[in-house]
Design an enzyme around this catalytic site. Structure first.
Site, PDB file in Angstrom:
ATOM      1  N   ASN A  31      18.947 -15.549 -45.847  1.00  5.75           N
ATOM      2  CA  ASN A  31      19.836 -16.099 -44.856  1.00  5.75           C
ATOM      3  C   ASN A  31      20.415 -15.609 -43.601  1.00  5.75           C
ATOM      4  O   ASN A  31      20.930 -14.440 -43.852  1.00  5.75           O
ATOM      5  CB  ASN A  31      21.187 -16.135 -46.025  1.00  5.75           C
ATOM      6  CG  ASN A  31      22.449 -17.066 -45.110  1.00  5.75           C
ATOM      7  OD1 ASN A  31      22.399 -17.404 -43.924  1.00  5.75           O
ATOM      8  ND2 ASN A  31      23.465 -16.959 -45.818  1.00  5.75           N
ATOM      9  N   TRP A  32      19.851 -15.923 -42.732  1.00  2.00           N
ATOM     10  CA  TRP A  32      20.033 -15.147 -41.349  1.00  2.00           C
ATOM     11  C   TRP A  32      21.332 -15.327 -40.961  1.00  2.00           C
ATOM     12  O   TRP A  32      21.539 -14.500 -39.866  1.00  2.00           O
ATOM     13  CB  TRP A  32      18.893 -15.514 -40.290  1.00  2.00           C
ATOM     14  CG  TRP A  32      17.517 -15.049 -40.677  1.00  2.00           C
ATOM     15  CD1 TRP A  32      17.223 -14.299 -41.725  1.00  2.00           C
ATOM     16  CD2 TRP A  32      16.358 -15.305 -39.680  1.00  2.00           C
ATOM     17  NE1 TRP A  32      15.854 -14.169 -41.345  1.00  2.00           N
ATOM     18  CE2 TRP A  32      15.322 -14.841 -40.433  1.00  2.00           C
ATOM     19  CE3 TRP A  32      16.227 -16.284 -38.723  1.00  2.00           C
ATOM     20  CZ2 TRP A  32      14.078 -14.817 -39.936  1.00  2.00           C
ATOM     21  CZ3 TRP A  32      14.727 -16.404 -38.311  1.00  2.00           C
ATOM     22  CH2 TRP A  32      13.778 -15.821 -38.836  1.00  2.00           C
ATOM     23  N   LYS A  33      22.091 -15.930 -41.338  1.00  2.00           N
ATOM     24  CA  LYS A  33      23.567 -16.387 -40.707  1.00  2.00           C
ATOM     25  C   LYS A  33      23.456 -16.601 -39.427  1.00  2.00           C
ATOM     26  O   LYS A  33      22.445 -17.031 -38.993  1.00  2.00           O
ATOM     27  CB  LYS A  33      24.627 -15.295 -41.503  1.00  2.00           C
ATOM     28  CG  LYS A  33      24.527 -14.928 -42.876  1.00  2.00           C
ATOM     29  CD  LYS A  33      25.385 -14.028 -43.397  1.00  2.00           C
ATOM     30  CE  LYS A  33      25.143 -13.971 -44.854  1.00  2.00           C
ATOM     31  NZ  LYS A  33      26.209 -13.026 -45.580  1.00  2.00           N
ATOM     32  N   HIS A  92      28.150 -21.646 -49.534  1.00  2.00           N
ATOM     33  CA  HIS A  92      28.195 -20.355 -49.319  1.00  2.00           C
ATOM     34  C   HIS A  92      29.684 -19.864 -49.076  1.00  2.00           C
ATOM     35  O   HIS A  92      30.629 -20.445 -48.455  1.00  2.00           O
ATOM     36  CB  HIS A  92      27.562 -19.977 -48.089  1.00  2.00           C
ATOM     37  CG  HIS A  92      27.113 -18.316 -47.928  1.00  2.00           C
ATOM     38  ND1 HIS A  92      28.066 -17.539 -47.415  1.00  2.00           N
ATOM     39  CD2 HIS A  92      26.013 -17.804 -47.995  1.00  2.00           C
ATOM     40  CE1 HIS A  92      27.599 -16.372 -47.614  1.00  2.00           C
ATOM     41  NE2 HIS A  92      26.448 -16.325 -47.910  1.00  2.00           N
ATOM     42  N   GLU A 112      31.077 -17.874 -47.119  1.00  4.29           N
ATOM     43  CA  GLU A 112      31.561 -17.857 -46.091  1.00  4.29           C
ATOM     44  C   GLU A 112      31.983 -19.250 -45.449  1.00  4.29           C
ATOM     45  O   GLU A 112      33.008 -19.411 -44.603  1.00  4.29           O
ATOM     46  CB  GLU A 112      30.418 -17.223 -44.886  1.00  4.29           C
ATOM     47  CG  GLU A 112      30.440 -15.713 -45.083  1.00  4.29           C
ATOM     48  CD  GLU A 112      29.122 -15.035 -44.816  1.00  4.29           C
ATOM     49  OE1 GLU A 112      28.171 -15.700 -44.241  1.00  4.29           O
ATOM     50  OE2 GLU A 112      28.953 -13.857 -45.286  1.00  4.29           O
ATOM     51  N   GLY A 166      27.603  -8.462 -48.053  1.00  8.03           N
ATOM     52  CA  GLY A 166      27.664  -7.514 -46.654  1.00  8.03           C
ATOM     53  C   GLY A 166      28.487  -6.465 -46.732  1.00  8.03           C
ATOM     54  O   GLY A 166      28.982  -5.831 -45.712  1.00  8.03           O
ATOM     55  N   GLU A 217      26.504 -15.309 -55.741  1.00  4.52           N
ATOM     56  CA  GLU A 217      26.904 -14.221 -54.875  1.00  4.52           C
ATOM     57  C   GLU A 217      28.196 -13.917 -54.877  1.00  4.52           C
ATOM     58  O   GLU A 217      29.250 -14.632 -54.428  1.00  4.52           O
ATOM     59  CB  GLU A 217      26.708 -15.157 -53.360  1.00  4.52           C
ATOM     60  CG  GLU A 217      25.250 -15.439 -53.302  1.00  4.52           C
ATOM     61  CD  GLU A 217      24.960 -15.486 -51.887  1.00  4.52           C
ATOM     62  OE1 GLU A 217      24.025 -14.825 -51.162  1.00  4.52           O
ATOM     63  OE2 GLU A 217      25.551 -16.105 -51.018  1.00  4.52           O
ATOM     64  N   SER A 239      24.079  -7.940 -50.936  1.00  2.00           N
ATOM     65  CA  SER A 239      23.665  -6.582 -50.821  1.00  2.00           C
ATOM     66  C   SER A 239      22.414  -6.224 -51.464  1.00  2.00           C
ATOM     67  O   SER A 239      22.291  -4.905 -51.984  1.00  2.00           O
ATOM     68  CB  SER A 239      24.775  -5.219 -50.851  1.00  2.00           C
ATOM     69  OG  SER A 239      25.836  -5.444 -50.000  1.00  2.00           O
TER      70      SER A 239
HETATM   71  P1  13P Z   1      24.081  -9.625 -47.764  1.00  2.00           P
HETATM   72  O1  13P Z   1      22.773  -9.601 -48.328  1.00  2.00           O
HETATM   73  O2  13P Z   1      24.118  -9.098 -46.265  1.00  2.00           O
HETATM   74  O3  13P Z   1      25.120  -9.009 -48.552  1.00  2.00           O
HETATM   75  O4  13P Z   1      24.456 -11.096 -47.858  1.00  2.00           O
HETATM   76  C1  13P Z   1      24.175 -11.943 -48.812  1.00  2.00           C
HETATM   77  C2  13P Z   1      24.327 -13.260 -48.428  1.00  2.00           C
HETATM   78  O5  13P Z   1      25.474 -13.823 -48.144  1.00  2.00           O
HETATM   79  C3  13P Z   1      23.403 -14.367 -48.463  1.00  2.00           C
HETATM   80  O6  13P Z   1      23.560 -15.576 -48.520  1.00  2.00           O
END
Ligand code: 13P
Length: 253
Positions: free
Chosen positions: A9-11, A95, A97, A173, A167, A212
């Site tokens: 997931n590149w966000k 997600h 976020e 993150g 997650e 992470s």
């Molecule tokens: P990180 O791997 O940066 O913790 O992010 C996880 C994530 O939100 C994947 O959707």
């Protein structure tokens, strides 16, 4: 036996040049892979470009978000049919976020899952608890609510298009990962919830871990019996790390 899936997931990161470099290095290092599935979720604007670069590579290209509406006056939104039209095959829904920053509650999440499945997109449904919820011993309650909302509303046929990603919000993150045992515990709980709906579905459904995941912890996490791969954020932006995580999934298969 479920095939492992590693999804990046590149966000809100990346560019056309980034995709070009990423694809060259990824294909040169990984080459052919048949033991695991790999998917990338670039920002919507870059999906066309990513789909072209990864055409016939076996890498699935997906979107990070989709509108719950079919079409019409929804300025700024992108429909499921539009995603399908540009060779996008999957979408992330729920997600943390999007839940926390964009106010997507369980109803919106369900509408988005439906919109995606209706046109034939595969869905990765993300669930997870916050730190406060974990500390208040609410993990199972929260996960159960998030999952049952979708599970109870869909048919078995529709659910066959769904992968779940666990997650934990406190691990996203932050560099803090759930231990492999913590991940396994929640994954087994999730599989149990799915089994209450249908035993066969629960043994087929993939449950990914996200939060992470890095090259140095991926293999141990992926080796747990109910962990079927990972949803990778930060480390999916570094091609060497992502390749190493894909290799960990192959080893853990
Ligand atoms: P990180 O791997 O940066 O913790 O992010 C996880 C994530 O939100 C994947 O959707």
């Amino acid at each position: 036996m479920r095939r492992k899936l590693v999804a990046g997931n590149w966000k809100m990161n990346g560019s056309k040049a980034f995709i070009n470099d990423f694809q060259k290095e990824f294909s040169a290092t990984v080459g052919e892979f048949s033991q695991v599935d790999v998917a990338l979720f670039p920002p919507s604007l870059l999906i066309c470009d990513a789909a072209k670069h990864f055409a016939s590579s076996g890498v699935v290209i997906g979107a990070q978000n989709v509108s719950q509406f079919e079409n019409g006056a929804y300025t700024g939104e992108i429909s499921a049919a539009m995603l399908l039209d540009v060779a996008c095959d999957a979408v992330l829904v729920g997600h943390s976020e999007r839940r926390a920053l964009f106010g997507e509650d369980d109803c919106v999440v369900l509408s988005k899952v439906r919109a995606a499945i209706d046109v034939g997109l595969a869905v990765i449904l993300c669930v997870g608890e916050t730190l406060l919820e974990r500390e208040s011993a609410l993990v199972e309650e929260v996960i159960s609510r998030q999952i049952k909302f979708v599970l109870n509303a869909l048919t078995l046929d529709e659910l066959s298009k769904v992968t779940i990603a666990y997650e934990p919000v406190w691990a996203i993150g932050t560099g803090e990962t759930a231990t492999p045992e913590q991940a396994q515990q929640v994954h087994a709980f999730i599989r149990g919830l799915v089994a209450e709906k249908d035993q066969a579905l629960s043994s087929k459904m993939r449950i990914l871990y996200g939060g992470s995941v890095k090259p140095d912890n991926a293999e141990e996490i992926f080796s747990k019996p109910d962990v079927d791969g990972g949803l990778i954020g930060g480390a999916s932006l570094l091609v060497a790390d992502f390749v190493s995580i894909v290799r960990s999934a192959i080893k853990a298969s």
